[in-house]
Design a protein around this motif. Structure first.
Motif, PDB file in Angstrom:
ATOM      1  N   LEU A   2     -19.555  45.309-114.718  1.00 59.10           N
ATOM      2  CA  LEU A   2     -20.371  44.744-113.643  1.00 59.10           C
ATOM      3  C   LEU A   2     -21.651  45.548-113.426  1.00 59.10           C
ATOM      4  O   LEU A   2     -21.677  46.767-113.533  1.00 59.10           O
ATOM      5  CB  LEU A   2     -19.572  44.688-112.344  1.00 59.10           C
ATOM      6  CG  LEU A   2     -18.414  43.696-112.320  1.00 59.10           C
ATOM      7  CD1 LEU A   2     -17.675  43.784-111.002  1.00 59.10           C
ATOM      8  CD2 LEU A   2     -18.890  42.284-112.558  1.00 59.10           C
ATOM      9  N   ASP A   3     -22.692  44.830-113.095  1.00 63.35           N
ATOM     10  CA  ASP A   3     -23.999  45.409-112.813  1.00 63.35           C
ATOM     11  C   ASP A   3     -23.974  46.041-111.421  1.00 63.35           C
ATOM     12  O   ASP A   3     -23.638  45.373-110.444  1.00 63.35           O
ATOM     13  CB  ASP A   3     -25.031  44.277-112.881  1.00 63.35           C
ATOM     14  CG  ASP A   3     -26.443  44.724-112.611  1.00 63.35           C
ATOM     15  OD1 ASP A   3     -26.681  45.939-112.567  1.00 63.35           O
ATOM     16  OD2 ASP A   3     -27.314  43.846-112.454  1.00 63.35           O
ATOM     17  N   THR A   4     -24.328  47.313-111.313  1.00 60.52           N
ATOM     18  CA  THR A   4     -24.328  47.966-109.993  1.00 60.52           C
ATOM     19  C   THR A   4     -25.715  47.971-109.357  1.00 60.52           C
ATOM     20  O   THR A   4     -25.906  48.601-108.324  1.00 60.52           O
ATOM     21  CB  THR A   4     -23.812  49.421-110.090  1.00 60.52           C
ATOM     22  OG1 THR A   4     -24.606  50.130-111.038  1.00 60.52           O
ATOM     23  CG2 THR A   4     -22.353  49.467-110.473  1.00 60.52           C
ATOM     24  N   SER A   5     -26.670  47.272-109.969  1.00 59.05           N
ATOM     25  CA  SER A   5     -28.005  47.244-109.379  1.00 59.05           C
ATOM     26  C   SER A   5     -28.119  46.209-108.279  1.00 59.05           C
ATOM     27  O   SER A   5     -29.060  46.228-107.499  1.00 59.05           O
ATOM     28  CB  SER A   5     -29.060  46.980-110.452  1.00 59.05           C
ATOM     29  OG  SER A   5     -28.917  45.670-110.966  1.00 59.05           O
ATOM     30  N   LYS A   6     -27.145  45.296-108.196  1.00 55.94           N
ATOM     31  CA  LYS A   6     -27.170  44.314-107.117  1.00 55.94           C
ATOM     32  C   LYS A   6     -25.748  44.038-106.624  1.00 55.94           C
ATOM     33  O   LYS A   6     -24.773  44.324-107.298  1.00 55.94           O
ATOM     34  CB  LYS A   6     -27.868  43.023-107.552  1.00 55.94           C
ATOM     35  CG  LYS A   6     -27.316  42.361-108.763  1.00 55.94           C
ATOM     36  CD  LYS A   6     -28.185  41.182-109.149  1.00 55.94           C
ATOM     37  CE  LYS A   6     -27.898  40.791-110.580  1.00 55.94           C
ATOM     38  NZ  LYS A   6     -28.876  39.919-111.130  1.00 55.94           N
ATOM     39  N   VAL A   7     -25.661  43.461-105.448  1.00 56.84           N
ATOM     40  CA  VAL A   7     -24.375  43.196-104.808  1.00 56.84           C
ATOM     41  C   VAL A   7     -23.712  41.996-105.464  1.00 56.84           C
ATOM     42  O   VAL A   7     -24.300  40.917-105.539  1.00 56.84           O
ATOM     43  CB  VAL A   7     -24.549  42.950-103.291  1.00 56.84           C
ATOM     44  CG1 VAL A   7     -23.211  42.659-102.638  1.00 56.84           C
ATOM     45  CG2 VAL A   7     -25.222  44.135-102.620  1.00 56.84           C
ATOM     46  N   LEU A   8     -22.479  42.204-105.939  1.00 59.87           N
ATOM     47  CA  LEU A   8     -21.676  41.149-106.560  1.00 59.87           C
ATOM     48  C   LEU A   8     -20.272  41.208-105.977  1.00 59.87           C
ATOM     49  O   LEU A   8     -19.957  42.106-105.193  1.00 59.87           O
ATOM     50  CB  LEU A   8     -21.596  41.370-108.083  1.00 59.87           C
ATOM     51  CG  LEU A   8     -22.906  41.440-108.847  1.00 59.87           C
ATOM     52  CD1 LEU A   8     -22.660  41.950-110.255  1.00 59.87           C
ATOM     53  CD2 LEU A   8     -23.563  40.077-108.885  1.00 59.87           C
ATOM     54  N   ALA A   9     -19.398  40.297-106.402  1.00 61.03           N
ATOM     55  CA  ALA A   9     -17.996  40.363-106.004  1.00 61.03           C
ATOM     56  C   ALA A   9     -17.432  41.692-106.494  1.00 61.03           C
ATOM     57  O   ALA A   9     -17.771  42.154-107.574  1.00 61.03           O
ATOM     58  CB  ALA A   9     -17.226  39.198-106.608  1.00 61.03           C
ATOM     59  N   LEU A  10     -16.601  42.313-105.697  1.00 66.32           N
ATOM     60  CA  LEU A  10     -15.974  43.619-105.911  1.00 66.32           C
ATOM     61  C   LEU A  10     -16.913  44.800-105.721  1.00 66.32           C
ATOM     62  O   LEU A  10     -16.508  45.935-105.892  1.00 66.32           O
ATOM     63  CB  LEU A  10     -15.282  43.718-107.277  1.00 66.32           C
ATOM     64  CG  LEU A  10     -14.100  42.791-107.491  1.00 66.32           C
ATOM     65  CD1 LEU A  10     -13.441  43.079-108.831  1.00 66.32           C
ATOM     66  CD2 LEU A  10     -13.069  42.905-106.397  1.00 66.32           C
ATOM     67  N   SER A  11     -18.172  44.555-105.365  1.00 65.04           N
ATOM     68  CA  SER A  11     -19.077  45.661-105.062  1.00 65.04           C
ATOM     69  C   SER A  11     -18.632  46.354-103.789  1.00 65.04           C
ATOM     70  O   SER A  11     -18.114  45.726-102.865  1.00 65.04           O
ATOM     71  CB  SER A  11     -20.509  45.147-104.832  1.00 65.04           C
ATOM     72  OG  SER A  11     -21.070  44.641-106.004  1.00 65.04           O
TER      73      SER A  11
END
Length: 157
Positions: free
Chosen positions: A81-90
């Motif tokens: 998952l990309d940590t540069s933006k808010v996604l599910a599981l962030s």
């Protein structure tokens, strides 16, 4: 078509364990209750038997719902998952711009949501307003108490 829901590994395991319990021990308990009620005599006037059969119906409905949920569940590989933006599981640390209060939430599926442990549903108004935002972005979110503005301070997994 049923809605696809994304889960963490722990959340998916929890659902599978619950389904297994309902299919094994849960069904056995209901069968025992029906048998006990049946032994008490005339079924046409046996309220215990009627209640046990109704409980069986609710139980089987719950099993069917869980099976459907699992059939449409997808496991998220958190390592990709990309940590540069808010996604599910962030895991998101946000600051209320009005009062300066900071909060940390993890965005999870509806069934995993638990506010006491800092897990909110991705379908909640706050999560919906944060999805796609990056560190430093501000989000104005309509909540039941009115509009609130949050600043994204940190995003992690």
């Amino acid at each position: 078509m049923a809605e696809i829901t994304y889960y963490s590994k722990e959340g998916l395991e929890k659902l599978k364990e619950e389904l297994h319990f309902l299919k094994t021990q849960g069904r056995a308990q209901i069968a025992k209750a029906i048998a006990e009620a049946r032994d008490k005599g005339d079924l046409s006037e046996n309220a215990e038997y009627d209640a046990a059969k109704e409980a069986q119906g609710h139980h089987e409905s719950k099993i069917a719902k869980l099976e459907n949920t699992l059939a449409n569940a997808r496991l998220i590989d958190e390592s990709k998952l990309d940590t540069s933006k808010v996604l599910a599981l962030s895991i998101v640390k946000i600051k209320n711009t009005r009062n300066g209060a900071t909060m940390t939430y993890q965005l999870v599926s509806e069934t995993e949501a638990d506010l006491k442990s800092g897990k909110i549903s991705v379908k909640s108004p706050i999560a919906q307003g944060l999805l796609g935002k990056s560190v430093g972005d501000k989000a104005e979110i309509a909540v039941p108490a009115g509009k609130m503005e949050f600043e994204v301070l940190e995003i992690s997994r």
